[in-house]
Design an enzyme around this catalytic site. Structure first.
Site, mmCIF file in Angstrom:
data_model
loop_
_atom_site.group_PDB
_atom_site.id
_atom_site.type_symbol
_atom_site.label_atom_id
_atom_site.label_comp_id
_atom_site.label_asym_id
_atom_site.label_seq_id
_atom_site.Cartn_x
_atom_site.Cartn_y
_atom_site.Cartn_z
ATOM 1 N N LYS A 118 0.829 -1.035 0.096
ATOM 2 C CA LYS A 118 -0.085 0.067 0.059
ATOM 3 C C LYS A 118 0.825 1.148 0.074
ATOM 4 O O LYS A 118 2.009 1.221 0.618
ATOM 5 C CB LYS A 118 -0.927 0.052 1.303
ATOM 6 C CG LYS A 118 -1.934 0.965 1.473
ATOM 7 C CD LYS A 118 -2.679 0.672 2.306
ATOM 8 C CE LYS A 118 -3.866 1.590 2.555
ATOM 9 N NZ LYS A 118 -5.005 1.332 3.614
ATOM 10 N N SER A 159 -9.457 0.497 2.228
ATOM 11 C CA SER A 159 -8.846 1.591 1.256
ATOM 12 C C SER A 159 -7.376 0.988 0.500
ATOM 13 O O SER A 159 -7.004 1.656 -0.278
ATOM 14 C CB SER A 159 -8.344 2.656 2.328
ATOM 15 O OG SER A 159 -7.630 2.353 3.136
ATOM 16 N N SER A 211 -9.744 -2.239 5.964
ATOM 17 C CA SER A 211 -9.176 -1.977 4.838
ATOM 18 C C SER A 211 -8.140 -3.203 4.172
ATOM 19 O O SER A 211 -7.760 -3.008 3.079
ATOM 20 C CB SER A 211 -8.149 -0.543 4.854
ATOM 21 O OG SER A 211 -9.081 0.420 4.733
#
Ligand code: GLN
Length: 442
Positions: free
Chosen positions: A39, A114, A138
């Site tokens: 990420k 996310s 997430s």
């Protein structure tokens, strides 16, 4: 496909699925043992790191996050930093300041958020592992929408050194992959106490031995408000678990409904303080009129480069922390957190895990998302938020597909430090589950 073939195709794959914000220029894997991505809120010394925010455009960290350094040391090659909701604020990765990743099963649909780009990479690229970060769901949410496995470990299991914080009391770094067996393999690499992160904990080692999951508790509140197809798919998965010798009991967990409001108080309070550093001095774009008074200068930078959702969360979080309101909101939310921990603990005394679908619906289309209010999207997190507030480990496991072929996930929640039972059930499940890979063409 060899690793070098994958490396050569990476740019073309990314052009179609938009999972990477930054990626390596190498087309050769060298002597790497495996390829990984992360990420974009984990710092790496070789690529821009923006946490999905335009305010950090051009930021080249001088150091690797602890988890990235550990994966490199184990022979991993970092191939890309994955698109995400700005600072982790979202459920569909549509709040990104950059590209919005496309669902590998249907390009018109979201990957979840996310850590959407991470789940997309894990789903599309063969033999790939991607690091995600979960504050309120997430890792589980995008793993479920993209049909892959995602583990969020116990809070404090993995060092947050090098993580661009969202909510410090909630953030957890975990692993997403197509293979259940990969989760254990890579989690054992990145876990451990780190002097540079005081919230990483002296911890029991991962038990890696197999431990059969004998029983799960399904909270009645966790099967309310589901789409018909998620409900039916989850029911079938329960039958399959029973056939595998797992006892399924239905339990009451009324505190679950307070988790979502408590989470948004805790998360936005912490986020609003974390975002205070992006003012165009040490962090953030340095431009504009330097002759302005300093707060006018800060405001000009922040107004221009923060997205709408970041601004909304700053407002919410500043309100919940306001003098005279802190006790009413933040302190109350912390009390709710204790009640939820207590309720999980009491159910987990008699069951190995708590189980519910990961998300109440499958990956929505972008046109559907654009009609949702901020509150609609917050509400979609009601199944993932409770375990995150409690800081206990949980894993989203693909459990079926709806009539559009979109993946459905179920989420197992275990007691603190009991990741081993999650690895074991996922590996048992993987042996009999017919996992579909998206058709990947470039
Ligand atoms: N969707 C939740 C939020 O917007 C969770 C996101 C996350 O875990 N980073 O806060």
């Amino acid at each position: 496909m060899t690793m070098n073939d994958t490396m050569k195709d990476l740019k073309a794959i990314n052009a179609k699925y938009l999972m990477f914000h930054a990626m390596t220029d190498d087309t050769d894997a060298g002597d790497a043992k495996f390829l990984f991505s992360t990420k974009d809120n984990l710092t790496s010394n070789d690529m821009e790191t923006c946490a999905g925010s335009r305010i950090l455009e051009g930021y080249r960290p001088a150091f690797d996050a602890d988890c990235i350094a550990k994966l490199r040391k184990a022979g991993g090659k970092l191939v890309g930093k994955c698109n995400m909701d700005e600072f982790g604020f979202g459920t569909f990765s549509t709040n990104s300041g950059f590209e919005i990743p496309r669902n590998p099963f249907d390009l018109e649909r979201a990957c979840g958020g996310s850590s959407g780009g991470s789940a997309c990479a894990a789903s599309v690229i063969e033999d790939h592992v991607s690091l995600g970060v979960s504050t309120g769901g997430s890792i589980s949410c995008p793993a479920s929408f993209c049909g892959v496995y995602g583990l969020t470990p116990t809070y404090g299991r993995v060092s947050r050194f090098g993580l661009i914080d969202y909510g410090n009391s909630l953030d957890k770094i975990g692993v997403i992959s197509q293979k259940a067996t990969d989760l254990k393999k890579y989690m054992t690499v990145i876990a451990g106490k780190d002097e540079r992160d005081p919230t990483s904990m002296v911890q029991p080692e991962f038990r890696t031995a197999y431990r059969k999951m004998k029983s799960v508790a399904v909270p009645k509140e966790g099967i309310e408000g589901l789409s018909k197809e998620v409900e039916a798919t989850f029911k079938k998965a329960l039958e399959q678990l029973i056939a595998m010798g797992v006892d399924v009991d239905y339990v009451d967990m009324p505190s679950l409904k307070y988790a979502m409001p408590a989470y948004y108080v805790l998360a936005t309070s912490e986020a609003s303080t974390n975002l205070a550093r992006y003012v165009g001095m040490r962090y953030g774009h340095q431009e504009g009129d330097h002759s302005l008074k300093f707060d006018d200068y800060f405001t000009s930078v922040r107004s221009k480069y923060f997205g709408d959702e970041a601004k909304r969360r700053i407002l919410l979080g500043t309100f919940t922390r306001m003098a005279g309101f802190g006790g009413r909101h933040y302190a109350k939310a912390r009390e709710v957190r204790q009640v939820i921990i207590k309720d999980y603990k009491s159910i987990l005394e008699t069951h190995d895990a708590v189980l519910a679908p990961t998300m109440p619906f499958t990956a929505p289309r972008f046109d559907e998302i654009s009609k949702m209010s901020a509150l609609d999207s917050y509400k979609a997190d009601y199944l993932t938020v409770p375990a995150n507030i409690a800081g206990i480990p949980h894993m989203s496991v693909p459990c079926g597909y709806d009539s559009n072929g979109m993946p459905v996930g179920m989420q197992f929640v275990a007691d603190h430090w009991n990741e081993d039972i999650l690895f074991s059930i996922a590996e048992d499940w993987e042996k009999q589950f017919d996992l579909r890979r998206p058709e990947v063409s470039i």
